[in-house]
Write a protein that holds these residues in place. Structure first.
Motif, PDB file in Angstrom:
ATOM      1  N   ALA A  79       1.908   5.101   0.779  1.00 10.63           N
ATOM      2  CA  ALA A  79       1.794   5.801   2.055  1.00 10.63           C
ATOM      3  C   ALA A  79       0.478   6.558   2.157  1.00 10.63           C
ATOM      4  N   ASN A  80      -0.112   6.899   1.046  1.00 12.82           N
ATOM      5  CA  ASN A  80      -1.329   7.697   1.091  1.00 12.82           C
ATOM      6  C   ASN A  80      -2.517   7.016   0.447  1.00 12.82           C
ATOM      7  N   THR A  81      -3.633   7.203   1.084  1.00 15.55           N
ATOM      8  CA  THR A  81      -4.859   6.588   0.596  1.00 15.55           C
ATOM      9  C   THR A  81      -5.998   7.596   0.611  1.00 15.55           C
TER      10      THR A  81
ATOM     11  N   GLU B   4      -4.968  13.927   8.164  1.00 15.79           N
ATOM     12  CA  GLU B   4      -3.835  14.105   9.078  1.00 15.79           C
ATOM     13  C   GLU B   4      -3.601  15.578   9.381  1.00 15.79           C
TER      14      GLU B   4
ATOM     15  N   GLN C 150     -10.627   1.958   1.714  1.00 13.44           N
ATOM     16  CA  GLN C 150      -9.425   2.748   1.440  1.00 13.44           C
ATOM     17  C   GLN C 150      -8.889   2.382   0.066  1.00 13.44           C
TER      18      GLN C 150
ATOM     19  N   TRP D 252      -5.763  10.911   2.905  1.00  7.28           N
ATOM     20  CA  TRP D 252      -5.178  10.831   4.244  1.00  7.28           C
ATOM     21  C   TRP D 252      -4.478  12.135   4.649  1.00  7.28           C
TER      22      TRP D 252
ATOM     23  N   MET E  79      -9.840   7.610   1.702  1.00  8.92           N
ATOM     24  CA  MET E  79     -10.696   6.753   2.527  1.00  8.92           C
ATOM     25  C   MET E  79     -12.130   7.265   2.507  1.00  8.92           C
TER      26      MET E  79
ATOM     27  N   MET F  13       0.857  -1.205   0.000  1.00  7.94           N
ATOM     28  CA  MET F  13       0.000   0.000   0.000  1.00  7.94           C
ATOM     29  C   MET F  13       0.880   1.238   0.000  1.00  7.94           C
TER      30      MET F  13
END
Lengths: 45, 266
Positions: free
Chosen positions: B3-5, B150, B107, B146, B7, B1
């Motif tokens: 680092a970024n998804t 964050e 995700q 994400w 969602m 995966m």
């Protein structure tokens, strides 16, 4: 694994750690994540 | 995966612990993403995975994985091709708590949105959110990259030893909301709190009605949140809705709405 009684769980992780497996828990407020940087300056956003 | 998804998640007031809800979810997912196939499945907190099997998936979806008499489950379905994606269900014993809510989330690797990949990922993510809202009584749902989550849910602090730390901390949807994101789905409790007319007056890029729920979209996709005009629009919406439903940005204080009351799930 989140605390089933309703308590908050805090994970300490290192910079660059893959948070994907716990993102659902963070999103739901089940887990807090603290990333500790070894130097006094955060990397650029 | 990667680092970024991106969602997409919906939290429910009703229980999603049933084979029927599971079957509806898989039907919804395959109708929106016919090119994506789940390959593996397993409990979220473990790395143990088995081959995805549709019939067994229905059994696993509703299997109790709690302990000490507390019913709960955290289960995940994964695909890898052409890029990684995860769908997960987290449910709790209804009536046994007033803190948690059941949820279904998906995700997607952010690279689905980049380059010449399968088309309309933004539109389909919105349709997924609307479709998920059909699976139960909605409390709240959201869609975000994400980086947006964050950025809006983290604080930076200096530790006693001089090091710097960033803490990322979400909000339980029964308690309140972290912020306004790319996609925001408000179920009845939040519509009642904000006021339907007030919600109607919010300036958003797009507004949809999903059953009795209201969906507000800001920007043309999950990457637009960094644009100044979109951030301003989101901030205006947050101020207009307010009702102490959001984390206080100046103090970091979390809201405490206690939706569903002390008697637990409704």
């Amino acid at each position: 694994m989140p605390d089933q009684t309703g308590g908050q769980v805090r994970l300490l992780v290192t910079p660059g750690a893959d948070l994907t497996p716990v993102r659902r828990y963070i999103d739901l407020g089940l887990v807090d994540v603290r990333i500790v940087y070894p130097i006094a300056v955060l990397p650029d956003q | 995966m990667s680092a970024n998804t991106v969602m997409v998640t919906v939290n429910f007031l009703s229980s999603v612990r049933s084979k029927d809800v599971a079957a509806q979810f898989f039907e919804l997912f395959s109708s929106l993403y016919p090119e994506l196939r789940f390959e593996l499945m397993g409990e979220i907190p473990t790395s143990k995975r088995e081959r995805f099997d549709r019939l067994k998936a229905l059994e696993e979806w509703e299997r109790d994985r709690g302990s000490r008499g507390v019913a709960r489950a955290d289960y995940q379905f994964e695909g890898k091709s052409p890029l990684p994606f995860y769908a997960s269900v987290i449910w709790h014993g209804q009536g046994t708590h007033h803190t948690w809510s059941d949820s279904i989330g998906v995700q997607f690797d952010e690279r689905f949105w980049i380059g010449d990949k399968p088309k309309n990922f933004t539109d389909r993510a919105v349709q997924l959110l609307i479709g998920l809202a059909e699976l139960g009584s909605v409390l709240y749902g959201d869609g975000a990259h994400w980086s947006e989550f964050e950025e809006k849910n983290s604080i930076t602090m200096r530790l006693p030893d001089g090091r710097v730390a960033r803490e990322i901390s979400g909000v339980r949807p029964r308690k309140g909301l972290g912020d306004i994101y790319w996609a925001n789905l408000f179920g009845k409790p939040y519509i009642d709190l904000f006021g339907r007319e007030n919600l109607m007056r919010v300036e958003a890029t797009r507004m949809e009605f999903a059953r009795d729920n209201v969906l507000l979209i800001f920007g043309s996709g999950p990457f637009d949140w960094k644009r100044t005009d979109i951030r301003n629009m989101q901030e205006k919406a947050r101020l207009m809705l307010d009702r102490n439903a959001f984390v206080d940005k100046s103090t970091g204080l979390k809201p405490n709405l206690n939706i569903g009351g002390s008697s637990g799930a409704r």
